[in-house]
Design a protein around this motif. Structure first.
Motif, PDB file in Angstrom:
ATOM      1  N   ALA A  36       0.826  -1.217   0.000  1.00 35.85           N
ATOM      2  CA  ALA A  36       0.000   0.000   0.000  1.00 35.85           C
ATOM      3  C   ALA A  36       0.859   1.265   0.000  1.00 35.85           C
ATOM      4  O   ALA A  36       0.459   2.297  -0.543  1.00 35.85           O
ATOM      5  N   ASN A  37       2.054   1.198   0.567  1.00 38.30           N
ATOM      6  CA  ASN A  37       2.932   2.354   0.643  1.00 38.30           C
ATOM      7  C   ASN A  37       3.407   2.800  -0.739  1.00 38.30           C
ATOM      8  O   ASN A  37       3.502   4.002  -1.002  1.00 38.30           O
ATOM      9  N   PHE A  38       3.684   1.854  -1.636  1.00 38.33           N
ATOM     10  CA  PHE A  38       4.209   2.207  -2.953  1.00 38.33           C
ATOM     11  C   PHE A  38       3.224   1.962  -4.089  1.00 38.33           C
ATOM     12  O   PHE A  38       3.545   2.233  -5.244  1.00 38.33           O
ATOM     13  N   ALA A  39       2.035   1.470  -3.811  1.00 41.45           N
ATOM     14  CA  ALA A  39       1.051   1.208  -4.868  1.00 41.45           C
ATOM     15  C   ALA A  39       0.534   2.523  -5.437  1.00 41.45           C
ATOM     16  O   ALA A  39       0.104   3.417  -4.705  1.00 41.45           O
ATOM     17  N   GLY A  40       0.582   2.646  -6.738  1.00 43.95           N
ATOM     18  CA  GLY A  40       0.061   3.830  -7.400  1.00 43.95           C
ATOM     19  C   GLY A  40       0.935   5.055  -7.307  1.00 43.95           C
ATOM     20  O   GLY A  40       0.548   6.124  -7.771  1.00 43.95           O
ATOM     21  N   VAL A  41       2.123   4.947  -6.735  1.00 50.08           N
ATOM     22  CA  VAL A  41       3.026   6.082  -6.627  1.00 50.08           C
ATOM     23  C   VAL A  41       3.859   6.149  -7.904  1.00 50.08           C
ATOM     24  O   VAL A  41       4.431   5.160  -8.333  1.00 50.08           O
ATOM     25  N   ARG A  42       3.896   7.296  -8.512  1.00 52.78           N
ATOM     26  CA  ARG A  42       4.641   7.460  -9.755  1.00 52.78           C
ATOM     27  C   ARG A  42       6.126   7.645  -9.478  1.00 52.78           C
ATOM     28  O   ARG A  42       6.514   8.197  -8.452  1.00 52.78           O
ATOM     29  N   THR A  43       6.929   7.218 -10.426  1.00 47.65           N
ATOM     30  CA  THR A  43       8.376   7.397 -10.340  1.00 47.65           C
ATOM     31  C   THR A  43       8.715   8.855 -10.615  1.00 47.65           C
ATOM     32  O   THR A  43       8.251   9.441 -11.581  1.00 47.65           O
ATOM     33  N   GLN A  44       9.512   9.431  -9.741  1.00 51.49           N
ATOM     34  CA  GLN A  44       9.934  10.823  -9.867  1.00 51.49           C
ATOM     35  C   GLN A  44      11.385  10.876 -10.334  1.00 51.49           C
ATOM     36  O   GLN A  44      12.176   9.990 -10.008  1.00 51.49           O
ATOM     37  N   THR A  45      11.732  11.896 -11.078  1.00 45.25           N
ATOM     38  CA  THR A  45      13.109  12.108 -11.491  1.00 45.25           C
ATOM     39  C   THR A  45      13.640  13.330 -10.762  1.00 45.25           C
ATOM     40  O   THR A  45      12.977  14.360 -10.695  1.00 45.25           O
ATOM     41  N   GLY A  46      14.820  13.191 -10.203  1.00 54.24           N
ATOM     42  CA  GLY A  46      15.407  14.300  -9.462  1.00 54.24           C
ATOM     43  C   GLY A  46      16.899  14.123  -9.345  1.00 54.24           C
ATOM     44  O   GLY A  46      17.520  13.400 -10.126  1.00 54.24           O
ATOM     45  N   THR A  47      17.478  14.774  -8.367  1.00 55.05           N
ATOM     46  CA  THR A  47      18.907  14.668  -8.127  1.00 55.05           C
ATOM     47  C   THR A  47      19.140  14.106  -6.734  1.00 55.05           C
ATOM     48  O   THR A  47      18.370  14.355  -5.811  1.00 55.05           O
ATOM     49  N   ALA A  48      20.228  13.360  -6.631  1.00 52.34           N
ATOM     50  CA  ALA A  48      20.621  12.790  -5.344  1.00 52.34           C
ATOM     51  C   ALA A  48      22.010  13.294  -5.002  1.00 52.34           C
ATOM     52  O   ALA A  48      22.917  13.264  -5.836  1.00 52.34           O
ATOM     53  N   CYS A  49      22.177  13.749  -3.803  1.00 50.98           N
ATOM     54  CA  CYS A  49      23.485  14.168  -3.323  1.00 50.98           C
ATOM     55  C   CYS A  49      24.135  12.964  -2.651  1.00 50.98           C
ATOM     56  O   CYS A  49      23.576  12.387  -1.716  1.00 50.98           O
ATOM     57  N   VAL A  50      25.293  12.550  -3.158  1.00 54.08           N
ATOM     58  CA  VAL A  50      26.017  11.417  -2.572  1.00 54.08           C
ATOM     59  C   VAL A  50      26.727  11.932  -1.333  1.00 54.08           C
ATOM     60  O   VAL A  50      27.719  12.652  -1.414  1.00 54.08           O
ATOM     61  N   VAL A  51      26.215  11.565  -0.169  1.00 51.54           N
ATOM     62  CA  VAL A  51      26.772  12.041   1.092  1.00 51.54           C
ATOM     63  C   VAL A  51      28.073  11.307   1.404  1.00 51.54           C
ATOM     64  O   VAL A  51      29.074  11.925   1.761  1.00 51.54           O
TER      65      VAL A  51
END
Length: 109
Positions: free
Chosen positions: A21-36
């Protein structure tokens, strides 16, 4: 004895339903990730059922995506080409109930 077994089965089923239920119907987003950071998890023992299993050391990345910190373990060739304190493109899903981040694609979109 049977009550305990049924309780464990019920808890596992509830956890699986929550994750679905947590990830059902959630669309994939495109963004940036900062490698800590790039971290090495040392060799350790984990229990699988009643059997201890030795897990060899492996490397992980600590990523900050949209203000949320998450740990991601990419394939080795992507890990070799990634350095700390950089910003990389990422596709991810953010859970609707608890905000947990699930990385779909990292660095090469």
């Amino acid at each position: 004895m049977f009550f305990f077994l049924y309780a464990i089965i019920l808890v596992c089923a509830a956890k699986a339903m929550f994750d679905f239920a947590n990830f059902a119907g959630v669309r994939t987003q495109t963004g940036t990730a900062c490698v800590v950071a790039k971290r090495i998890v040392p060799e350790h023992w984990e229990w699988i059922g009643r059997t201890p299993v030795r897990v060899k050391e492996y490397e992980t990345l600590d990523l900050q995506i949209g203000g949320r910190l998450t740990t991601y373990r990419p394939v080795p060739w992507i890990l070799d080409r990634t350095t700390a304190n950089t910003t990389e493109p990422v596709q991810f899903k953010a859970g609707r109930l608890n905000g947990k981040v699930q990385v779909e694609k990292f660095k090469y979109l």
